[in-house]
Design an enzyme around this catalytic site. Structure first.
Site, PDB file in Angstrom:
ATOM      1  N   ASP A   1       0.860  -1.192   0.000  1.00 29.95           N
ATOM      2  CA  ASP A   1       0.000   0.000   0.000  1.00 29.95           C
ATOM      3  C   ASP A   1       0.889   1.233   0.000  1.00 29.95           C
ATOM      4  O   ASP A   1       1.775   1.371   0.852  1.00 29.95           O
ATOM      5  CB  ASP A   1      -0.913  -0.004   1.236  1.00 29.95           C
ATOM      6  CG  ASP A   1      -1.983   1.080   1.174  1.00 29.95           C
ATOM      7  OD1 ASP A   1      -1.618   2.239   0.918  1.00 29.95           O
ATOM      8  OD2 ASP A   1      -3.156   0.774   1.394  1.00 29.95           O
TER       9      ASP A   1
ATOM     10  N   GLU B   1      -2.329   0.100  -4.763  1.00 30.09           N
ATOM     11  CA  GLU B   1      -2.286  -1.164  -4.027  1.00 30.09           C
ATOM     12  C   GLU B   1      -1.903  -2.323  -4.934  1.00 30.09           C
ATOM     13  O   GLU B   1      -2.337  -2.385  -6.089  1.00 30.09           O
ATOM     14  CB  GLU B   1      -3.648  -1.473  -3.402  1.00 30.09           C
ATOM     15  CG  GLU B   1      -3.970  -0.711  -2.150  1.00 30.09           C
ATOM     16  CD  GLU B   1      -5.238  -1.244  -1.491  1.00 30.09           C
ATOM     17  OE1 GLU B   1      -5.134  -2.121  -0.623  1.00 30.09           O
ATOM     18  OE2 GLU B   1      -6.332  -0.777  -1.860  1.00 30.09           O
TER      19      GLU B   1
END
Length: 404
Positions: free
Chosen positions: A9, A104
């Site tokens: 992330d 992501e």
């Protein structure tokens, strides 16, 4: 053999990109998103979050909560470029990866422990991304996608952790149920009404009860709460629909302006279909009125990617939908039920010259830009935005929030 899945992330990605471009934003509360009256927060720094600001919040509310925040208008092209740079690094280093959104990634490094060590490899990848891009990054490593994603959320910002095999259930137990990725606001309210606040409670419930209350979603949630997730890392995303929508800066009742905008949306989406060798068989039009009453209507049609068919269907659906003399807040068009393939001309219905005209127009757009050729009736429309290639297998890029 246990799987090893890394979830990556990019912390407060839009904010981090802006800070790379302007170091004066470092350490200050920053809001990225629409700057107009109806703008929405696309991303906010951790400094802003301490004031209660969060993404998807109306910008006016965020500025009231954090008056000293610096507001930056989002720029999708800049964020896409940074995302592509990171994707190139992950593609070069990883055996199998999935880009689940602009910021992501999931990486399957199963079997790597025999040679190097999955946790050490993930740390080295993180170091390289930080070194070459300057962007902060967090990751979680576990035996499946769900636990890895939750781990990333728990360890942020700019950090990393591993949940050892066999400890997934123990790791999840003390967390709030809304930490599980599939639990949205609606599901969370249902669970709270059941007296369920923590994951541990679901772990102790019989699966039959979850099935009775929530059906298949209840079973899926029960399994995730146990730390069970067999979903695979998927390197390619087949896009199922393509859409365009716009919220107006000021509500309008100008029917001609609404039709003009919908026509421009349909024209641009049809161009994307032809460029990607895609056909659609379902057109959907959405209208949201000023009182937030939202109406949609769709129509199935023979597979096509031609402007005149799709525009005519869009206009037909709008005429059916717009039956209230109320100001309009938002309009949108979606083409779905997509299949691959080029359009086959219908012998008794299509005009060969018209097909050739579309082909030449598309060539000019690809060479000189998407707005190089437009219908005269769409001139003056703004705020629709552009996509480079919506059918490249990557997830849709979340655009900066547009208002006109």
């Amino acid at each position: 053999m246990n799987r090893n899945i890394v979830h990556i992330d990019l912390d407060t990605f839009f904010v981090s990109c802006e800070r790379l471009l302007n170091s004066e934003l470092n350490g200050k509360p920053v809001l990225v998103g629409g700057t107009s009256g109806r703008g929405v927060v696309a991303a906010c720094s951790y400094e802003a979050r301490t004031y209660g600001v969060h993404s998807a919040m109306p910008m006016q509310m965020a500025r009231r909560l954090c008056p000293e925040a610096i507001v930056v208008k989002g720029n999708s092209s800049i964020y896409s470029k940074f995302s592509e740079d990171i994707t190139d690094i992950i593609k070069e280093e990883s055996p199998l990866y999935e880009k689940s959104s602009i910021d992501e990634f999931y990486i399957d490094v199963s079997g790597m422990d025999k040679f190097y060590g999955s946790y050490l490899w993930a740390q080295e990848l993180r170091k390289r991304i930080i070194r070459e891009t300057g962007l902060p990054i967090s990751f979680g490593l576990s035996t499946n996608k769900t636990v890895s994603k939750v781990a990333t959320g728990e360890i942020k910002p700019n950090n990393y952790m591993q949940v050892e095999s066999g400890h997934e259930k123990e790791f999840l137990a003390p967390l709030l149920v809304k930490k599980i990725p599939m639990v949205g606001d609606h599901t969370y309210k249902i669970l709270l009404n059941m007296g369920v606040r923590y994951v541990k409670t679901i772990q102790e419930m019989p699966i039959e009860l979850m099935d009775k209350v929530m059906g298949k979603n209840g079973i899926a949630l029960w399994k995730k709460a146990q730390g069970i997730d067999n979903s695979l890392v998927e390197p390619y995303h087949e896009r199922k629909s393509i859409s365009s929508s716009l919220t107006f800066e000021k509500d309008t009742i100008d029917v001609q302006a609404l039709k003009k905008l919908l026509l421009a949306m349909a024209e641009k989406l049809a161009f994307y279909l032809r460029n990607g060798n895609k056909l659609t068989s379902c057109v959907t039009v959405t209208i949201r009125y000023s009182d937030f009453d939202t109406r949609t209507r769709q129509k199935r049609i023979p597979y096509t990617s031609l402007d005149h068919t799709l525009i005519a269907t869009t206009m037909e659906l709008f005429d059916q939908l717009y039956n209230r003399r109320v100001l309009v807040r938002l309009v949108g068009v979606r083409f779905s039920h997509l299949v691959g393939g080029s359009y086959q001309m219908r012998l008794f219905e299509d005009n060969a010259n018209l097909i050739k005209l579309y082909q030449q127009m598309d060539k000019m757009r690809n060479r000189f830009g998407q707005n190089a050729v437009r219908r005269a009736s769409t001139l003056g429309t703004r705020g629709i935005g552009q996509m480079s290639n919506p059918f490249n297998g990557q997830p849709p890029v979340m655009p900066a929030h547009r208002r006109i």
